[in-house]
Design a protein around this motif. Structure first.
Motif, PDB file in Angstrom:
ATOM      1  N   ALA A   1     -11.167  -1.572   3.091  1.00 15.29           N
ATOM      2  CA  ALA A   1     -10.834  -1.952   1.718  1.00 15.29           C
ATOM      3  C   ALA A   1     -11.839  -2.944   1.147  1.00 15.29           C
ATOM      4  O   ALA A   1     -12.027  -3.014  -0.081  1.00 15.29           O
TER       5      ALA A   1
ATOM      6  N   THR B   1     -14.646  -1.324  -1.069  1.00 14.63           N
ATOM      7  CA  THR B   1     -14.265  -0.487  -2.208  1.00 14.63           C
ATOM      8  C   THR B   1     -15.281  -0.657  -3.334  1.00 14.63           C
ATOM      9  O   THR B   1     -15.580  -1.773  -3.754  1.00 14.63           O
TER      10      THR B   1
ATOM     11  N   ASP C   1      -8.308   1.696  -0.097  1.00  9.54           N
ATOM     12  CA  ASP C   1      -7.776   1.087  -1.305  1.00  9.54           C
ATOM     13  C   ASP C   1      -7.505   2.168  -2.347  1.00  9.54           C
ATOM     14  O   ASP C   1      -8.294   3.104  -2.506  1.00  9.54           O
TER      15      ASP C   1
ATOM     16  N   THR D   1      -2.287   2.930   2.812  1.00  9.38           N
ATOM     17  CA  THR D   1      -2.841   1.587   2.685  1.00  9.38           C
ATOM     18  C   THR D   1      -3.627   1.220   3.947  1.00  9.38           C
ATOM     19  O   THR D   1      -3.143   1.451   5.064  1.00  9.38           O
TER      20      THR D   1
END
Length: 434
Positions: free
Chosen positions: A313, A316, A339, A358
């Motif tokens: 994440a 991103t 993400d 997630t």
């Protein structure tokens, strides 16, 4: 698109990237397809480095000049010290960069220079070549550095790194075109002050003629003894941006479900550590396999019932997993572990060609895998839409033609309309049978 009929009048294009044929790394494969598809319109020259992965064993020169499928390749010798240590990777990068700079600075004047990001310093060299040769500069960002390195903790965000970022963004500001892979990457550049009309989004692609669904008598499944199993596959680079430890955690949670098998295909800086961890935990439901030759990708990618597309994440917007497009072409649903804002999540969400999980939640990942294993009919529909999406929006010929058009416009000095999307975003409704 305008076509140049007389081969002697083809504009010359100089391309710089370490990875190129016969390297199996994704950026090298994609660049090879792009240059070969453009060779009928342009005199394509690639300044490439040494191969990291060559599963087919194809012979190529380690230095000097050769031609392959209409593309002239100038191979630069450089150090190959492995990727385990940062200093070794740095020396590999710098020695290629030095060799590429010498070759490019003393090459004949091209109409355009295209620089990728292997290594990430190449845009700086591209700006120097733009000045030296008075030519067009196209920066083709497969990732955004040093943002990736800072996000993953590879380097600290010291003043020197911030200075490097300012220098790179200054190059993007002066480039004739900056090509990114997704709208999340575009957002980082515009937030950094790059004019929107300099940026064009051109996603990576898959060759849908070479990668296609193989459901019956799949040679990869048969050779691995996977018939009758629910195969969860990761295929690609095993590096720092994929956060593959979560996959091992999910495999640990599902170790009693013997019908669910995890197959990790590829190589990279994290593979040895992951293999060691899987061995220490005695995870008999996890197996590692090397990169597969391009000629076998239809079989290996189609062997999965579900493909994992993990992305840390923290990165991103800094890159887009290129593996997604081969998975779509194989007609297999994706489980994106990333993400919700990233490009891969957007594609999967809007087209319903998989599910999104997630990051950093192995329990949710395990539960999603269990849901997929229990809902095969829904997965089949997702896979059907995935193949249609690949054919509609992410086919090799469509993408490389689009790149060729952008290159032609850049050489001619034609401005790109701000925010022009390619392709237009598909939805689930666009992929349903009429």
């Amino acid at each position: 698109m305008l076509r140049i009929k007389d081969p002697t009048e083809r504009p010359s294009v100089l391309v710089l990237n370490r990875s190129y044929w016969p390297d199996a790394e994704a950026t090298g494969q994609l660049l090879t397809e792009l240059c070969e598809d453009l060779a009928s319109q342009y005199q394509m020259t690639v300044i490439a480095g040494q191969t990291n992965q060559n599963p087919t064993g194809e012979r190529c020169r380690t230095w000097g000049v050769q031609e392959h499928n209409g593309v002239r390749i100038r191979r630069v010798p450089h150090l190959k010290l492995g990727k385990k240590f940062l200093w070794a990777r740095g020396l590999n990068m710098l020695t290629y960069f030095a060799g590429a700079a010498i070759c490019a600075l003393f090459s004949k004047r091209p109409a355009a220079v295209v620089v990728e990001t292997d290594p990430f310093l190449l845009p700086l060299l591209g700006r120097l070549l733009q000045i030296r040769h008075r030519c067009r500069l196209i920066v083709y960002l497969q990732d955004i550095y040093p943002d990736v390195a800072v996000a993953t903790g590879t380097v600290r965000n010291r003043w020197s790194i911030r200075l490097l970022r300012r220098c790179l963004f200054a190059v993007y500001h002066r480039a004739d075109r900056v090509i990114v892979l997704g709208e999340d990457m575009r957002a980082i550049l515009t937030e950094g002050g790059i004019p929107d009309d300099r940026i064009t989004t051109v996603p990576n692609w898959a060759d849908t003629q070479r990668i296609y669904p193989v459901r019956q008598a799949n040679a990869f499944r048969q050779s691995e003894g996977l018939d009758g199993q629910f195969v969860v596959m990761y295929s690609g680079n095993m590096g720092l941006c994929q956060n593959l430890d979560n996959i091992l955690e999910a495999a640990t949670l599902l170790r009693d479900r013997s019908e669910i098998q995890f197959v990790l295909v590829g190589d990279g800086a994290s593979r040895a550590r992951l293999e060691r961890r899987a061995h220490e935990r005695n995870l008999t439901n996890v197996r590692f396999r090397p990169y597969q030759p391009q000629s076998q990708l239809a079989y290996s990618l189609s062997a999965a019932d579900l493909h994992l597309v993990p992305l840390d994440a923290r990165v991103t917007g800094c890159l887009v997993p290129s593996k997604l497009y081969g998975i779509l072409a194989a007609g297999v649903p994706s489980l994106v572990v990333a993400d919700d804002r990233c490009e891969a999540s957007r594609v999967i969400r809007e087209t319903e060609t998989g599910k999104i999980v997630t990051p950093d939640d192995p329990e949710q990942l395990a539960k999603s895998i269990l849901w997929c294993a229990a809902n095969r009919s829904e997965l089949k529909q997702m896979g059907h839409r995935a193949r249609l999406l690949a054919e509609r929006d992410y086919d090799r010929k469509t993408a490389t033609d689009r790149f060729g058009q952008l290159l032609e416009e850049a050489i001619a000095g034609i401005s790109t309309p701000p925010g022009r999307p390619f392709p237009a975003h598909a939805s689930k409704a666009d992929l349903e049978p009429v």
